[in-house]
Each structure stands twice: as C-alpha cells, then as structure tokens.
Design an enzyme around this catalytic site. Structure first.
Site, PDB file in Angstrom:
ATOM      1  N   GLN A 222       0.821  -1.208   0.000  1.00  0.00           N
ATOM      2  CA  GLN A 222       0.000   0.000   0.000  1.00  0.00           C
ATOM      3  C   GLN A 222       0.857   1.262   0.000  1.00  0.00           C
ATOM      4  OE1 GLN A 222      -2.681  -2.264   3.259  1.00  0.00           O
ATOM      5  NE2 GLN A 222      -3.275  -0.140   3.036  1.00  0.00           N
ATOM      6  N   ARG A 372      -8.414  -1.210   8.343  1.00  0.00           N
ATOM      7  CA  ARG A 372      -9.382  -0.311   7.708  1.00  0.00           C
ATOM      8  C   ARG A 372      -9.797   0.805   8.674  1.00  0.00           C
ATOM      9  NH1 ARG A 372     -14.151  -1.977   3.332  1.00  0.00           N
ATOM     10  NH2 ARG A 372     -14.376   0.122   2.567  1.00  0.00           N
ATOM     11  N   CYS A 373      -8.805   1.392   9.311  1.00  0.00           N
ATOM     12  CA  CYS A 373      -9.098   2.524  10.182  1.00  0.00           C
ATOM     13  C   CYS A 373      -7.842   3.349  10.364  1.00  0.00           C
ATOM     14  CB  CYS A 373      -9.652   2.078  11.523  1.00  0.00           C
ATOM     15  SG  CYS A 373      -8.486   1.877  12.855  1.00  0.00           S
ATOM     16  N   GLU A 742     -12.987   4.276   5.476  1.00  0.00           N
ATOM     17  CA  GLU A 742     -12.966   3.432   6.664  1.00  0.00           C
ATOM     18  C   GLU A 742     -14.090   3.718   7.636  1.00  0.00           C
ATOM     19  OE1 GLU A 742      -9.026   4.583   7.601  1.00  0.00           O
ATOM     20  OE2 GLU A 742      -8.173   2.964   6.431  1.00  0.00           O
TER      21      GLU A 742
END
Ligand code: CDP
Length: 788
Positions: A222, A372-373, A742
């Site tokens: 990523q 996802r945060c 998110e």
C-alpha cells in the site's frame, strides 16, 4: 452540492462508473501473482509449529533431495549479510529468519528456493527442524507480571516484557472531574485480535538484474515509496541504493492496512534474487496470511466515564494494555505509539480526559496494524460509543436523546478536544436526526417496549462516531522520519488529454476514477480523457501511500492544488490567445472567457494545444504541475448508525433486522463509489462485531488460523445495508472533502454491540465483548435465567 460540470465531463458529484472495473470484471487485472518472468524461481517458507522454542538444528538434506529444490535458506545464511533482523515501522526489530529461537506459531524458520511452486512446497515440507520448546507467554497481563519469562532475550538490557508506556491528556483535571461527578460508569472492554483477511494474500516478485545492479520488486504494498526507502536503508550496506530499487505495486486485491508492513518473505525473496540474479516469486497461501501476517487490535481497555445528574458528560479516563505480539510492528505514525487512539473523546463535548496505554510483548505474531481505520480509531470509537450507551442506560435516559445533549454543537467548530485534536467541522445532531427519521426511531422504541412485555428480545443500537483521517500534517506526522505528505503530478498533452500520477496506491477504492474526477472538476477536461497512474516508484511522485483513509484528504487535495497551478499558467496562455489581460478573464471548468464578452473564449483544450504550439514568448512551453501537499489539519468525517436486532432466546443468535448508516464525508467526489465504500466498510464492521476473532490457547496455538474457523461473513450473513448522507464540508481541504473509506468499519461494530446490550440491559447485562457469537449470548441468557 451543486454540480459544476456536465455528466460528459464528470467532475465532482457525478456517479460515473469506475474506470478500473472493465478490467476487473473481465478477469484482466494484473495482480502480483499474475506476473510471470522468464527463469523465475519460487520460494516457500518453513514455519514453526511452536509458539516459543529454541532452534537446535535445521537439516536441509531431505529438502535438497527434492527435484527442483535449489537452496534452503536459514537465518544463519542471512546473518552473513546482517539481514536476519530488520527494523519495524515502530523502530523495534523483527526477525527475517531466526538464528536462535522462534517467538510465535507459524513464524518463518527457513525458506526453500526451487524451480517451481510445487517443488518449493515439497521441499519446505521435508526440511527437518529440531526445536527445544520454551514456555509460551500468551496473556499480555501475565506477560507483565514479575517473574514472567523475558521474551526479547535478543535485547541485552531488557528485563521484562513491557514495550512502552504512553499517556495523553490532563490527568489531574480528569481525576478532579471524576471526584466531582454525580455518576460514573466503568467497564472492561476487550477488542480482540482480528485479521484483515484481504482476498489477495501478500506476495512479491523480486528481480535483481546483475548487469545493471537494479532491483525491481513487484509487491502487494500500500506504500511503495516508503518501502523503497526502507529497503535502501536496510540493504544499503549490501549495495542496494535507492535509485537502484524500483517498487511496482500492481493491482491489489484489498489491503486494509495489512499490506503496509514489510514481511520477512519480501526480504528473503530479495536476498534470494540478489544472490541468484534470477527473479524470485513468493506468494503466501491463505493460512500463512491469516496466521503470520500482522494483526489488528488486541486492546484490553478499562474505560470510565463521568457525568452530572442531568446527564451532562464531564470526563473520560482510559487505561489500555496493548498486546503487540513479539515485536512492536504497528503501522503507526512515529510520534504516536498508540496511533490516534486519543481521539477517544469521540463526538462529545467532554471537558477533561486522560488516556494511558502500555504495550506488552507476547508469543504472538506482530500486531497493531490499522485494520481499515486511521490508526486505532476503531478501538477509540468502540470504547466511547459503548461507554456513552452504558451511561445513558445507567441514567435511564434514551441513548439518542443522551447523545443529542452531549454532542459537540455545530457552532463549536473548529473544536479543540480535551485530548488536543482540532476537529475541522461537524453536525452530529443533524446526522443522528436523519438516521432517527430514516429508521423510524420513535416507532421502533414503541415496538421494543411491547415486545419486552411479551418477553421478546429486541434492541436498538446507535453509534454516532467521529473519525480522524488524512494523516497528516507533517509537523506531527511521519513514518520512520518520512513526513506524511502526499503528491500529484499532472501533465496535459497537446491535444488536451492528461496523465496524472500519485504517491498513493489504490487497493480497490477506485482512485483511477475519482482522481480523474477531481481533475475534471478543476480543469474541465473530461474524466474519460485523464489517465491516472499510481504504484510505480520509477514514475510516480513520492508519497506515503494509501491507508487510514488518507488518499482523498491528502493526495486528493494535491490533485486540486496541482490542477490550480496548471490553471494559473493556462490563464496566461488563454490571455495571450485572446489578446487580453489575464485579470480580464473569467473561468468556469474547462473554459476561459473575456469578462463581459462570453463569446470570446478559449477551452482548456485550446490552451493545452497552444502550450506546445503557440505559447507566449518568455514563458516555458508545456502544461504540467506537481504538488506535494502537506495538509494543515486532519479531516474529521462522522456518521450516525442505527442498528436494530432481534435475539433468538433459544440459540443466542443475533439477527440484524435493520441497519441504517448516515455518513458525512464533506463534499463527495463520486456518490456511487462512496456508497460502495460504505457497503464494504459496514460488512467489515459486521465481521468483528459478530464473527471474527483470532485467539490463542495457553500454549500459543493459534485458533482461527484458517477460513474454517475464522468466520469472514459472506453475502448470506450480511444484512441489507441502508445508507444515506449529510454534507458538512471540511473548511481546510481545497475541495471541502473528507475521507470515507474506513468510516463504516469504524462506526458499525459499536452500533451492533449497543443494539445487543440494549436488548439485554433489563436483564442486568451491561456489556458484551465482540465478537458477539451465539454461544456467548446463549450463555449470558442462561446466566440471567432466560429460557426459551
Ligand atoms: O485512502 P482511501 O482511498 O482508502 O480512502 P478515501 O480517501 O476515503 O477514499 C475512498 C474512495 O472514496 C476513493 O475512491 C475516494 O476518491 C472516494 N471518496 C469520494 O468520492 N468522496 C469523498 N469525500 C471521499 C472519498
């Protein structure tokens, strides 16, 4: 938001279809495992069956006898080049391959290099490793007890398993507020270890070209640029300088934070390629991915909330024990060992707060990635939303009214929280009211009362969360010293088409579409005429990558700023073409016209052509710009979610009857993509709320290490999501946009947990830890004397 561009141009606010989808739905995406190079070799990894053990001997002879096996690589081999340890993102150290002992079950022990994937696997199966098992430390509380075995014996002066203590806020003011409070509530909340379980596992192909000394790595990362720098820093001493390293992150099948860290397999593949001069592919299988890659959460929280009799919240106090596994490899900004957990005051106007976190080593894989945060925001939101609900119930007040009373009010923005964050904008009451209207809140409460009279268990749960995304302002945010800006570089071609490259990397979020829409909005060039590229460090401008919903707040802003730089030059060229002063031009997306003479105009395409064929003398030819955007603040998206559950008294099953999510991410670039992000995010919020957990037995054996017992929800378990939005623009973002990727994952678990406790409160239930599984609820019901 009023639309400034036509559907043909497709700027902000248009639900144009995703540019990337034709290749994905036809199976024509290029993921790492699709890349096949001539002469490629394959790597497979031997993993430890023990959670903690000395390595007595590694015997490669049987593996070497397998046809196709070329080498068995051990820690001793890497130690010759000082590559057996590597730094983590939190400046701890992590083994690439062990020399003395293993620290968790499924840890890498040796690697087998072979001419085919099958030969590598056959070889890995017969590498003989003799272990001398050591006692495993599984519980982080026990890890910190005096006399617990010290795990990091590699650290000479380490006498315990404590990693760090971190605290934030005003302890004295908070203690005072608690002493003066009319009502206090206290709860222990465990947020379990979970795994991102992305559809595509991790992997890479490392290709070292011995002729030009260049290393190219195709990698599921990523953050390609940061990885290149880390590789250069770690392997500079063996001749890998940064200009000789190219990281290519092709299509990625889900990242969710799990593809930020550097995993040992990458380093082994690089080492194997450098030594052999051949391309080396390493792709994890599903169980390796679940058992050995970085985990999320694992926070043991004790939270206290204080209020006045009338229900005005006053203070929050939190103590947390963070289980980091055997090394602190959390993917957090350097200054924040507990990520942004201190946004835990949430949407509420609390006057005092204090938070403490202690990190502990255990015999588990590294934890602490931001699932996802935005760096521990889910943990923060879950805690405050559970605590607010407990306080409302304790005071006998309706949880919605209670929230409305305690929300930060719209006129208080920009709002400085008790823990020091400056929230940019918000209208929390507006979002909750819209959710209440949409779900029919009053009617649901009536129905609940009737059902309760009949002995039925129905619950209504609210989560009114505030996120913090867009890391980050460089004055506070860096990763290993690299400031957290992001970038966009735009080139307009002579015929008015464009290419834009970014320092971020989409993993399915649709950047090729939405970035093109931002340029279309600013420049008036149709989104269809704009090619967006990310993920190749040889071509893209330097950026910190995509995680923590930072792409829109940071790289999206860079796209707007770079576009505006282009417009500055375009205006001068248009003025030259129209023979007027630049100040005499008015601009609407894609067109400059003369003030008072709208028929005298030049399109952006005319200007682009002139930039190469008829530019003013004294001006440089061409039309391009780059922006490295350093955000002045983070963005604070928010939302209010309402979940309605029915609980089956016979089985303990929680059935989600309705779930309505109202999100606010400021101005929206593509409403269809945002809705898709919310749908996916909600399902990834449902997962830990009801199903997913990775736990360990007393010996450190992983439970939940395969999809047989790590229960990822499918379409069958997923309820129908109802969605909507309010729009409160960010005042500091050039487009008024906030991140959204998110939000739903962050906000959903608390809504579900609050609904379950709401259904059970009258029975004396105050809290249930997620995942709220049928056996857990069934046991609770029996304890409370509820039978079918
Ligand atoms: O960093 P990441 O891409 O994961 O998260 P994001 O910035 O929240 O964006 C997720 C997707 O939603 C991207 O395609 C964004 O462009 C899109 N989005 C949008 O259309 N409008 C917003 N206000 C925020 C995000």
């Amino acid at each position: 938001m009023t639309l400034r561009t036509s559907p043909e141009v497709g700027g902000m606010g248009h639900s144009i279809k995703r540019k990337e989808d034709p290749r994905f739905i036809r199976g024509k995406g290029t993921y790492v495992d699709d890349v096949v190079l001539p002469g490629m070799l394959y790597l497979d990894i031997v993993r430890s069956p023990h959670a903690h053990a000395k390595i007595v001997k590694i015997d490669p002879s049987k593996a070497m006898a397998v046809p196709g096996v070329l080498a068995v690589i051990t820690g001793q081999d890497l130690a010759k080049y000082n590559l057996h340890w590597m730094p983590t993102l939190m400046s701890d150290t992590q083994m690439v391959l062990p020399v003395e002992k293993v620290m968790y079950q499924a840890q890498e022990v040796a690697a087998v290099l072979a001419t085919s994937r099958y030969a590598a696997a056959d070889g890995a199966a017969v590498v003989e490793v003799e272990y001398d098992p050591l006692p495993a430390v599984v519980d982080p509380h026990k890890a910190l007890e005096p006399g617990a075995p010290v795990l990091r014996t590699d650290k000479k002066d380490k006498k315990d398993n404590h990693i760090w203590h971190w605290e934030w806020g005003d302890r004295a003011a908070t203690d005072r507020a608690f002493a003066e409070a009319d009502v206090t509530v206290k709860e222990k909340i465990y947020i379990p270890r979970i795994h991102v379980a992305s559809i595509e596992t991790c992997g890479c192909i490392a290709h070292f070209d011995k002729v030009d000394g260049k290393l190219t790595v195709w990698m599921t990362t990523q953050a390609p640029h940061a990885i290149r720098t880390v590789f250069a820093l770690v392997a500079g001493h063996v001749g890998l300088a940064e200009h000789k390293i190219r990281i290519i992150s092709p299509d990625i099948g889900g990242g969710f934070g799990g593809k930020v860290p550097v995993y040992p397999g990458y380093v082994i593949a690089v080492a194997a390629s450098v030594l052999t001069g051949k391309p080396v592919k390493w792709i994890e299988d599903r169980m390796e991915n679940l058992q050995a890659d970085s985990f999320a959460r694992d926070y043991h929280i004790t939270a206290e909330l204080a209020a006045k009799k009338d229900g005005t919240l006053t203070a929050l106090r939190i103590k947390t024990l963070a289980d980091h596994g055997y090394t602190d490899a959390a993917a957090n900004p350097s200054k924040f060992p507990a990520g942004l957990f201190h946004v835990c005051t949430g949407s509420y106007d609390l006057k005092a707060a204090h938070v403490e976190v202690d990190g502990a080593y255990t015999n588990k894989p590294p934890g602490g990635i931001a699932y996802r945060c935005s760096f521990r925001v889910t943990e923060a939101v879950h805690t405050i939303e559970r605590m607010v609900d407990i306080m409302a119930h304790q005071l006998g007040q309706d949880p919605a009214e209670f929230r409305m009373k305690n929300f930060i009010r719209p006129e208080q923005f920009p709002y400085k929280s008790a823990l020091g964050w400056e929230y940019d904008s918000g209208n929390y009451g507006g979002a909750l009211q819209k959710a209440m209207d949409g779900v029919g809140y009053a009617e649901l409460r009536r129905e609940q009362a009737e059902k309760r009279n009949r002995g039925e268990l129905m619950g209504i749960g609210i989560s009114s969360f505030t996120e913090i995304v867009g890391a980050g302002p460089s004055k506070h945010f860096d990763i290993l010293g690299i400031k957290m800006f992001d970038s966009c570089e735009i080139r307009i071609h002579p015929t008015g088409k464009a290419i834009a490259r970014f320092g971020t990397k989409s993993q399915g979020q649709g950047h090729e579409t939405t970035y093109a829409q931002i340029l279309a909005e600013e420049l008036g060039i149709p989104a269809a005429d704009i090619q967006v590229e990310e993920g190749d460090t040889d071509t893209a401008p330097y950026g910190l990558g995509t995680y923590a919903s930072r792409s829109t707040p940071v790289a999206g802003a860079a796209a707007a700023v770079a576009s505006r730089k282009i417009l500055d030059k375009a205006r001068k060229i248009a003025a030259h073409l129209l023979e007027v002063a630049a100040e005499d031009l008015v601009y609407e997306p894609g067109k400059f016209s003369v003030k008072g003479s709208p028929n005298r105009s030049k399109t952006i395409q005319d200007v682009a052509f002139a930039a190469y064929t008829n530019h003013p003398q004294g001006m440089e030819a061409g039309l391009e710009a780059v922006s490295y955007y350093d955000p002045p603040n983070l963005t604070y998206p928010f939302g209010s979610y309402i979940c309605v559950v029915d609980i089956d008294k016979g089985t303990g099953e929680v059935k989600i009857r309705r779930f309505l999510a109202i999100d606010d991410c400021g101005n929206i670039i593509n409403p269809m993509i945002v809705q898709g992000q919310v749908h996916g995010g909600l399902t990834m919020g449902l997962a830990p709320a009801l199903f997913e957990e990775i736990s360990y037995d007393e010996f450190g054996n992983v439970q939940g290490g395969s999809f047989i017992d790590y229960l990822v929800p499918t379409a069958v378990e997923t309820p129908k999501w109802e969605t909507g939005h309010t729009v409160t623009p960010s005042p500091h973002h050039p487009l008024g946009a906030k991140g959204v990727g998110e939000s739903a994952t962050v906000g959903a678990p608390a809504a579900i947990a609050n609904a379950v406790v709401d259904a059970l409160w009258h029975l004396g239930v105050r809290h249930v830890d997620i995942p709220i599984t049928p056996p857990k609820v069934w046991k609770l019901l029996r304890e409370k004397g509820v039978t079918e």
